[in-house]
Design a protein around this motif. Sequence first.
Motif, PDB file in Angstrom:
ATOM      1  N   MET A   1      -7.189  -4.444   3.838  1.00 44.34           N
ATOM      2  CA  MET A   1      -6.488  -3.092   3.759  1.00 44.34           C
ATOM      3  C   MET A   1      -6.165  -2.877   2.211  1.00 44.34           C
ATOM      4  SD  MET A   1      -4.008  -1.388   5.953  1.00 44.34           S
ATOM      5  CE  MET A   1      -4.604  -0.645   7.432  1.00 44.34           C
ATOM      6  N   ASP A   2      -6.323  -1.867   1.640  1.00 48.16           N
ATOM      7  CA  ASP A   2      -5.625  -1.448   0.506  1.00 48.16           C
ATOM      8  C   ASP A   2      -4.588  -0.912   0.459  1.00 48.16           C
ATOM      9  OD1 ASP A   2      -5.931  -1.298  -2.263  1.00 48.16           O
ATOM     10  OD2 ASP A   2      -7.299   0.545  -2.441  1.00 48.16           O
ATOM     11  N   ASP A   3      -3.806  -1.175  -0.721  1.00 45.94           N
ATOM     12  CA  ASP A   3      -2.302  -0.491  -0.719  1.00 45.94           C
ATOM     13  C   ASP A   3      -2.302   0.902  -1.014  1.00 45.94           C
ATOM     14  OD1 ASP A   3      -0.979  -2.806  -0.542  1.00 45.94           O
ATOM     15  OD2 ASP A   3      -0.728  -3.287  -2.833  1.00 45.94           O
ATOM     16  N   SER A   4      -3.430   1.290  -1.557  1.00 47.71           N
ATOM     17  CA  SER A   4      -3.496   2.925  -1.673  1.00 47.71           C
ATOM     18  C   SER A   4      -3.616   3.393  -0.353  1.00 47.71           C
ATOM     19  CB  SER A   4      -4.592   3.188  -2.697  1.00 47.71           C
ATOM     20  OG  SER A   4      -5.736   2.712  -2.152  1.00 47.71           O
ATOM     21  N   ASP A   5      -4.524   2.965   0.493  1.00 47.06           N
ATOM     22  CA  ASP A   5      -4.693   3.531   2.038  1.00 47.06           C
ATOM     23  C   ASP A   5      -3.237   3.411   2.671  1.00 47.06           C
ATOM     24  OD1 ASP A   5      -7.204   3.853   1.372  1.00 47.06           O
ATOM     25  OD2 ASP A   5      -7.988   2.005   2.442  1.00 47.06           O
ATOM     26  N   GLU A   6      -2.618   2.323   2.543  1.00 52.06           N
ATOM     27  CA  GLU A   6      -1.324   2.262   3.407  1.00 52.06           C
ATOM     28  C   GLU A   6      -0.179   3.446   2.869  1.00 52.06           C
ATOM     29  OE1 GLU A   6       1.800  -0.888   4.645  1.00 52.06           O
ATOM     30  OE2 GLU A   6      -0.026  -1.762   4.006  1.00 52.06           O
ATOM     31  N   TYR A   7       0.150   3.413   1.542  1.00 52.61           N
ATOM     32  CA  TYR A   7       1.002   3.978   1.113  1.00 52.61           C
ATOM     33  C   TYR A   7       0.512   5.481   0.414  1.00 52.61           C
ATOM     34  CZ  TYR A   7       3.886  -0.127   1.746  1.00 52.61           C
ATOM     35  OH  TYR A   7       4.559  -1.237   2.342  1.00 52.61           O
ATOM     36  N   GLY A   8      -0.745   5.697   0.303  1.00 55.10           N
ATOM     37  CA  GLY A   8      -0.852   7.013  -0.219  1.00 55.10           C
ATOM     38  C   GLY A   8      -1.074   6.834  -1.638  1.00 55.10           C
ATOM     39  N   ASP A   9      -0.442   7.820  -2.502  1.00 51.39           N
ATOM     40  CA  ASP A   9      -0.353   8.008  -4.013  1.00 51.39           C
ATOM     41  C   ASP A   9       0.579   6.746  -4.547  1.00 51.39           C
ATOM     42  OD1 ASP A   9      -2.180   9.802  -4.337  1.00 51.39           O
ATOM     43  OD2 ASP A   9      -1.065  11.444  -4.524  1.00 51.39           O
ATOM     44  N   GLY A  10       1.556   6.622  -3.723  1.00 52.47           N
ATOM     45  CA  GLY A  10       2.911   5.992  -3.973  1.00 52.47           C
ATOM     46  C   GLY A  10       2.197   4.322  -4.255  1.00 52.47           C
ATOM     47  N   GLY A  11       1.373   3.798  -3.428  1.00 47.05           N
ATOM     48  CA  GLY A  11       0.684   2.896  -3.415  1.00 47.05           C
ATOM     49  C   GLY A  11      -0.179   2.284  -4.908  1.00 47.05           C
ATOM     50  N   ARG A  12      -0.525   3.566  -5.288  1.00 50.59           N
ATOM     51  CA  ARG A  12      -1.368   3.306  -6.402  1.00 50.59           C
ATOM     52  C   ARG A  12      -0.392   3.125  -7.691  1.00 50.59           C
ATOM     53  NH1 ARG A  12      -5.392   8.077  -6.310  1.00 50.59           N
ATOM     54  NH2 ARG A  12      -4.206   8.791  -4.309  1.00 50.59           N
ATOM     55  N   VAL A  13       0.549   4.183  -7.550  1.00 51.57           N
ATOM     56  CA  VAL A  13       1.626   3.778  -8.769  1.00 51.57           C
ATOM     57  C   VAL A  13       2.423   2.488  -8.583  1.00 51.57           C
ATOM     58  CG1 VAL A  13       3.900   5.035  -9.564  1.00 51.57           C
ATOM     59  CG2 VAL A  13       2.137   6.466  -8.710  1.00 51.57           C
ATOM     60  N   ARG A  14       2.530   1.983  -7.511  1.00 50.20           N
ATOM     61  CA  ARG A  14       3.024   0.504  -7.431  1.00 50.20           C
ATOM     62  C   ARG A  14       2.222  -0.462  -7.774  1.00 50.20           C
ATOM     63  NH1 ARG A  14       5.915  -2.123  -1.824  1.00 50.20           N
ATOM     64  NH2 ARG A  14       6.356  -3.903  -3.085  1.00 50.20           N
ATOM     65  N   GLY A  15       0.951  -0.381  -7.678  1.00 52.55           N
ATOM     66  CA  GLY A  15      -0.034  -1.221  -8.058  1.00 52.55           C
ATOM     67  C   GLY A  15      -0.122  -1.152  -9.616  1.00 52.55           C
ATOM     68  N   ALA A  16      -0.038   0.034 -10.199  1.00 49.65           N
ATOM     69  CA  ALA A  16      -0.120   0.129 -11.557  1.00 49.65           C
ATOM     70  C   ALA A  16       0.992  -0.437 -12.323  1.00 49.65           C
ATOM     71  CB  ALA A  16      -0.244   1.529 -11.989  1.00 49.65           C
ATOM     72  N   PHE A  17       2.401  -0.196 -11.623  1.00 51.79           N
ATOM     73  CA  PHE A  17       3.537  -0.985 -12.414  1.00 51.79           C
ATOM     74  C   PHE A  17       3.545  -2.595 -12.218  1.00 51.79           C
ATOM     75  CE2 PHE A  17       5.997   3.113 -11.749  1.00 51.79           C
ATOM     76  CZ  PHE A  17       6.340   3.154 -12.950  1.00 51.79           C
ATOM     77  N   GLU A  18       2.792  -3.092 -11.231  1.00 54.29           N
ATOM     78  CA  GLU A  18       2.843  -4.423 -10.863  1.00 54.29           C
ATOM     79  C   GLU A  18       1.686  -5.166 -11.771  1.00 54.29           C
ATOM     80  OE1 GLU A  18       1.775  -5.220  -6.784  1.00 54.29           O
ATOM     81  OE2 GLU A  18       3.822  -4.962  -6.241  1.00 54.29           O
ATOM     82  N   ALA A  19       0.739  -4.408 -12.050  1.00 54.89           N
ATOM     83  CA  ALA A  19      -0.255  -4.661 -13.155  1.00 54.89           C
ATOM     84  C   ALA A  19       0.238  -4.655 -14.739  1.00 54.89           C
ATOM     85  CB  ALA A  19      -1.389  -3.642 -13.146  1.00 54.89           C
ATOM     86  N   ILE A  20       1.152  -3.920 -15.079  1.00 54.87           N
ATOM     87  CA  ILE A  20       1.933  -3.846 -16.274  1.00 54.87           C
ATOM     88  C   ILE A  20       2.775  -4.939 -16.214  1.00 54.87           C
ATOM     89  CG2 ILE A  20       3.651  -2.331 -17.726  1.00 54.87           C
ATOM     90  CD1 ILE A  20       2.119   0.304 -16.611  1.00 54.87           C
ATOM     91  N   LEU A  21       3.481  -5.114 -15.174  1.00 54.21           N
ATOM     92  CA  LEU A  21       4.673  -6.345 -15.298  1.00 54.21           C
ATOM     93  C   LEU A  21       4.043  -7.457 -15.119  1.00 54.21           C
ATOM     94  CD1 LEU A  21       7.310  -4.635 -12.857  1.00 54.21           C
ATOM     95  CD2 LEU A  21       7.432  -4.764 -15.267  1.00 54.21           C
ATOM     96  N   ASP A  22       3.027  -7.402 -14.670  1.00 50.34           N
ATOM     97  CA  ASP A  22       2.263  -9.023 -14.708  1.00 50.34           C
ATOM     98  C   ASP A  22       1.780  -9.264 -15.978  1.00 50.34           C
ATOM     99  OD1 ASP A  22       3.201  -9.558 -12.047  1.00 50.34           O
ATOM    100  OD2 ASP A  22       1.246  -8.766 -11.059  1.00 50.34           O
TER     101      ASP A  22
END
Length: 130
Positions: A1-22
């Motif tokens: 399951m993808d984070d974007s499916d579970e949380y909608g647009d918020g999941g995509r934003v969260r994923g972008a932040f995690e990519a920047i921080l990592d």
Amino acid sequence: MDDSDEYGDGGRVRGAFEAILDGSREPTLPSVTDAAVAGGRRIRRRRTAISGAVGVLAAAVLTAAAVAALPGENPGRSSVPLAPVSSPPPTTEGPASPSAVPSEPSAVPTPSGGTTGNAPGAAPLTSPQP
């Protein structure tokens, strides 16, 4: 399951932040020495500004005091013009002014003897009885 499916647009934003921080390193903290040097410069600038303001204020106060102490034009007082240096001294013509030193008092007859004032040449001290 993808984070974007579970949380909608918020999941995509969260994923972008995690990519920047990592992918980025943590910022380095400034050293204590650098902070002390910067603080010292700030204190010196503040002291210089305050000293300059106090100096300007003191100069303004001294100038105002000097101007207030200068003789000015008083409407009730006439000014006497000074004679030029090359002019001769003034001469006094007319009646002489009284001298400033008092002269010796003239002899004044004083009563001597009894209290009635009947001394020769003296006026009686009391009124005569009828």
